[in-house]
Design a protein around this motif. Structure first.
Motif, short mmCIF file in Angstrom:
data_model
loop_
_atom_site.label_atom_id
_atom_site.label_comp_id
_atom_site.label_asym_id
_atom_site.label_seq_id
_atom_site.Cartn_x
_atom_site.Cartn_y
_atom_site.Cartn_z
N CYS A 267 -57.75 -36.70 66.44
CA CYS A 267 -57.14 -36.17 66.03
C CYS A 267 -58.09 -35.63 64.49
O CYS A 267 -56.89 -36.45 63.39
CB CYS A 267 -56.21 -37.24 65.94
SG CYS A 267 -55.40 -37.45 67.97
N ASP A 268 -58.22 -34.82 64.59
CA ASP A 268 -59.01 -33.87 63.01
C ASP A 268 -59.76 -35.04 62.41
O ASP A 268 -60.39 -35.07 60.87
CB ASP A 268 -57.91 -33.15 62.41
CG ASP A 268 -58.03 -32.67 63.35
OD1 ASP A 268 -58.31 -31.54 64.82
OD2 ASP A 268 -56.29 -31.54 63.49
N ASN A 269 -59.91 -36.43 62.29
CA ASN A 269 -60.58 -37.05 61.30
C ASN A 269 -62.27 -37.78 62.48
O ASN A 269 -62.34 -37.33 63.83
CB ASN A 269 -60.42 -38.65 61.43
CG ASN A 269 -58.45 -38.13 60.78
OD1 ASN A 269 -58.51 -38.67 59.87
ND2 ASN A 269 -57.25 -38.14 61.87
N LEU A 270 -62.52 -37.69 61.04
CA LEU A 270 -64.23 -38.40 61.66
C LEU A 270 -64.44 -39.34 61.42
O LEU A 270 -64.60 -40.02 60.18
CB LEU A 270 -64.92 -37.22 60.84
CG LEU A 270 -65.49 -35.53 61.44
CD1 LEU A 270 -66.19 -34.92 59.96
CD2 LEU A 270 -65.52 -35.88 62.51
N LEU A 271 -64.84 -40.33 62.18
CA LEU A 271 -64.90 -41.79 62.10
C LEU A 271 -67.03 -41.47 62.56
O LEU A 271 -67.35 -41.11 63.38
CB LEU A 271 -64.14 -42.48 63.15
CG LEU A 271 -63.25 -42.42 62.92
CD1 LEU A 271 -62.29 -43.03 63.94
CD2 LEU A 271 -62.46 -42.93 61.53
N ILE A 314 -51.33 -42.38 58.81
CA ILE A 314 -50.98 -42.43 59.43
C ILE A 314 -49.48 -42.63 59.03
O ILE A 314 -49.40 -42.72 57.87
CB ILE A 314 -51.01 -43.91 60.84
CG1 ILE A 314 -50.08 -45.83 59.74
CG2 ILE A 314 -52.39 -43.90 61.33
CD1 ILE A 314 -49.87 -45.97 60.83
N GLU A 315 -48.64 -42.35 60.08
CA GLU A 315 -46.92 -41.84 59.77
C GLU A 315 -46.46 -43.19 59.78
O GLU A 315 -46.33 -43.51 61.39
CB GLU A 315 -46.78 -40.92 60.28
CG GLU A 315 -45.17 -40.29 60.04
CD GLU A 315 -44.41 -39.68 60.17
OE1 GLU A 315 -43.40 -39.56 60.56
OE2 GLU A 315 -44.88 -38.19 61.36
N LEU A 332 -51.31 -40.80 63.92
CA LEU A 332 -51.65 -39.86 63.80
C LEU A 332 -50.73 -38.86 63.35
O LEU A 332 -50.22 -38.40 64.38
CB LEU A 332 -53.13 -39.36 64.61
CG LEU A 332 -53.65 -41.40 64.25
CD1 LEU A 332 -55.25 -40.72 65.20
CD2 LEU A 332 -54.30 -42.01 63.19
N PRO A 333 -50.52 -38.15 62.32
CA PRO A 333 -50.12 -36.71 61.94
C PRO A 333 -50.49 -35.46 62.49
O PRO A 333 -51.96 -35.61 63.67
CB PRO A 333 -50.92 -36.78 60.39
CG PRO A 333 -50.87 -38.00 59.35
CD PRO A 333 -51.22 -38.78 60.72
N ASN A 334 -49.77 -34.80 63.13
CA ASN A 334 -49.23 -34.05 64.42
C ASN A 334 -50.17 -34.57 65.56
O ASN A 334 -51.51 -33.32 66.23
CB ASN A 334 -50.53 -32.60 63.47
CG ASN A 334 -50.26 -32.25 62.56
OD1 ASN A 334 -48.80 -31.82 62.34
ND2 ASN A 334 -50.92 -32.51 61.28
N SER A 335 -49.53 -35.77 66.08
CA SER A 335 -50.32 -35.58 67.24
C SER A 335 -49.62 -36.66 68.06
O SER A 335 -48.34 -37.52 67.51
CB SER A 335 -51.28 -36.86 67.12
OG SER A 335 -51.63 -37.83 66.87
N GLU A 336 -49.52 -37.43 69.31
CA GLU A 336 -49.01 -38.29 69.49
C GLU A 336 -49.99 -39.80 69.68
O GLU A 336 -49.40 -40.74 70.54
CB GLU A 336 -48.18 -37.66 71.61
CG GLU A 336 -47.25 -37.12 71.06
CD GLU A 336 -46.01 -37.41 70.24
OE1 GLU A 336 -45.64 -37.94 70.36
OE2 GLU A 336 -45.65 -36.12 69.65
N HIS A 354 -46.24 -42.21 54.93
CA HIS A 354 -48.15 -41.78 54.86
C HIS A 354 -49.00 -43.10 54.63
O HIS A 354 -48.92 -42.53 53.16
CB HIS A 354 -48.17 -40.50 55.16
CG HIS A 354 -47.79 -39.97 55.63
ND1 HIS A 354 -46.16 -39.38 55.13
CD2 HIS A 354 -48.15 -39.25 57.05
CE1 HIS A 354 -45.81 -38.40 56.20
NE2 HIS A 354 -47.01 -38.08 57.36
N VAL A 355 -49.52 -43.55 55.35
CA VAL A 355 -50.88 -44.94 54.31
C VAL A 355 -51.90 -44.81 54.99
O VAL A 355 -51.79 -44.04 56.12
CB VAL A 355 -49.93 -46.03 54.71
CG1 VAL A 355 -48.90 -46.55 54.38
CG2 VAL A 355 -50.02 -46.85 56.15
N ALA A 356 -52.69 -45.51 54.54
CA ALA A 356 -53.83 -44.95 54.50
C ALA A 356 -54.36 -46.21 55.45
O ALA A 356 -54.04 -47.30 54.93
CB ALA A 356 -55.16 -44.54 53.40
#
Length: 377
Positions: A267-271, A314-315, A332-336, A354-356
């Motif tokens: 979801c647009d995050n790189l791990l 995350i929200e 995750l923001p802008n996703s389900e 919103h928290v990390a």
């Protein structure tokens, strides 16, 4: 071991149970298919899976209450497919206890023995041993309506044990009990099996019961076996996505991902992909996977240790204080894509914030998105 348990155990004739490619069909519906496993003498095995997966059908075929469409069932290396239920020397305890309401506890315990023409002296001795073992000796003159649910369950267990069967079959026997009584009775069952050692097959959809009771688990879905193994092994090394998400409370988080060089895109995050994992899965550019991570391997605060950590935002959707810890549910923001994790009891964030979070990437599971099979570890 107490004297009563020692006497009882000496008289028990244990048996192994073996199923070979057992299938049961009802007209156009296949309830179970190609079921194969072997329960050694004296072990406690648990059939576990969601409702409708075939657990009770397997149990009933072993007991002889259902015939098999194909395959073979052996009790102590004796083929029993054509042997009637009453001659299989197994005892079954059902969810509803099935006690005779007009009989006392003592009469319920004795009934099966009387039907087998066992002499009165032997019956009296067995009832005494079983009643002491299950702490129901003071209830022998009561009728079922005068007993609590837990007491009725112990009477049902006692009636089965008094028969001295080769195999003990338990079909969701605790599902009608309240939470505290279920915990107490589960502990009693485990203690009883440890001391008496009857070969036992137990059916449940409750993964906590399965994990705490079984020497081995048989995980089922849609009438087929998904995995067989020791509870902790099945938890740590699930064979597929179904097993991974079924065992564990809260359940494992599943994150759809694709590979970009040596990283997962979630979801647009790189791990970053841990080196050992990368060598094992050898991903192609753009290849998709489902990543799994258990809630206990996610943190809502910075960690000072560990190299392979991934960060996501995350929200928060739901916060559930559990006393010693807090269960947090978010997406995750802008996703389900939703994520559950365990936070400290002092956690103060509220829904909408919103928290990390940090993921222990060494604890990631990787699943094939088409087959659901585990790719890593």
């Amino acid at each position: 071991m107490s004297l009563s348990y020692r006497v009882l155990r000496q008289k028990l004739l244990m048996a192994k149970v073996r199923l070979e490619a057992v299938t049961r069909r009802f007209e156009n519906v296949t309830a179970i298919e190609d079921i194969t496993f072997e329960v050694p003498d004296g072990e406690f095995w648990v059939l576990v899976g969601p409702s409708g997966c075939g657990k009770s059908t397997i149990m009933r075929t072993i007991a002889g209450l259902e015939s098999v469409s194909s395959g073979k069932i052996y009790l102590d290396d004796i083929l029993v497919n054509e042997i009637p239920a009453r001659q299989r020397d197994v005892a079954m305890v059902f969810q509803n206890y099935a006690l005779y309401p007009h009989m006392t506890v003592a009469e319920n315990l004795a009934f099966g023995l009387q039907m087998r023409k066992i002499d009165k002296e032997t019956i009296a001795k067995r009832i005494e041993i079983v009643a002491r073992s299950l702490d129901i000796a003071h209830l022998l003159n009561r009728k079922p309506k005068q007993l609590s649910g837990g007491q009725q369950q112990r009477v049902a267990l006692g009636r089965a044990i008094a028969r001295q069967p080769k195999v003990f079959l338990l079909d969701e026997p605790l599902s009608n009990l309240d939470a505290q009584l279920r915990d107490d009775t589960r502990a009693e069952l485990k203690r009883l099996h440890a001391q008496v050692g009857i070969t036992t097959i137990y059916v449940t959809h409750d993964q906590v019961e399965a994990m705490t009771l079984g020497d081995r688990l048989v995980v089922l879905e849609r009438g087929r076996i998904q995995q067989v193994g020791r509870p902790q092994d099945v938890y740590a090394y699930p064979a597929n996505l179904m097993v991974a998400t079924f065992l564990g409370s809260p359940p494992m988080n599943i994150l759809p991902a694709s590979c970009i060089n040596d990283k997962f895109m979630v979801c647009d995050n790189l791990l970053p992909i841990p080196e050992e994992m990368y060598k094992k899965i050898q991903p192609s550019a753009g290849e998709g996977f489902n990543l799994g991570i258990r809630p206990e391997n996610i943190w809502a605060r910075s960690s000072e240790s560990g190299e392979n950590l991934g960060k996501l935002s995350i929200e928060v959707e739901l916060v559930e204080p559990l006393g010693r810890e807090t269960l947090v549910r978010g997406k995750l923001p802008n996703s389900e894509v939703r994520v559950n994790f365990i936070a400290p009891a002092s956690w103060q964030e509220s829904p909408g914030s919103h928290v990390a979070i940090q993921l222990d990437l060494d604890k990631l599971f990787v699943f094939d998105p088409s087959s659901g099979k585990t790719v890593y570890p």
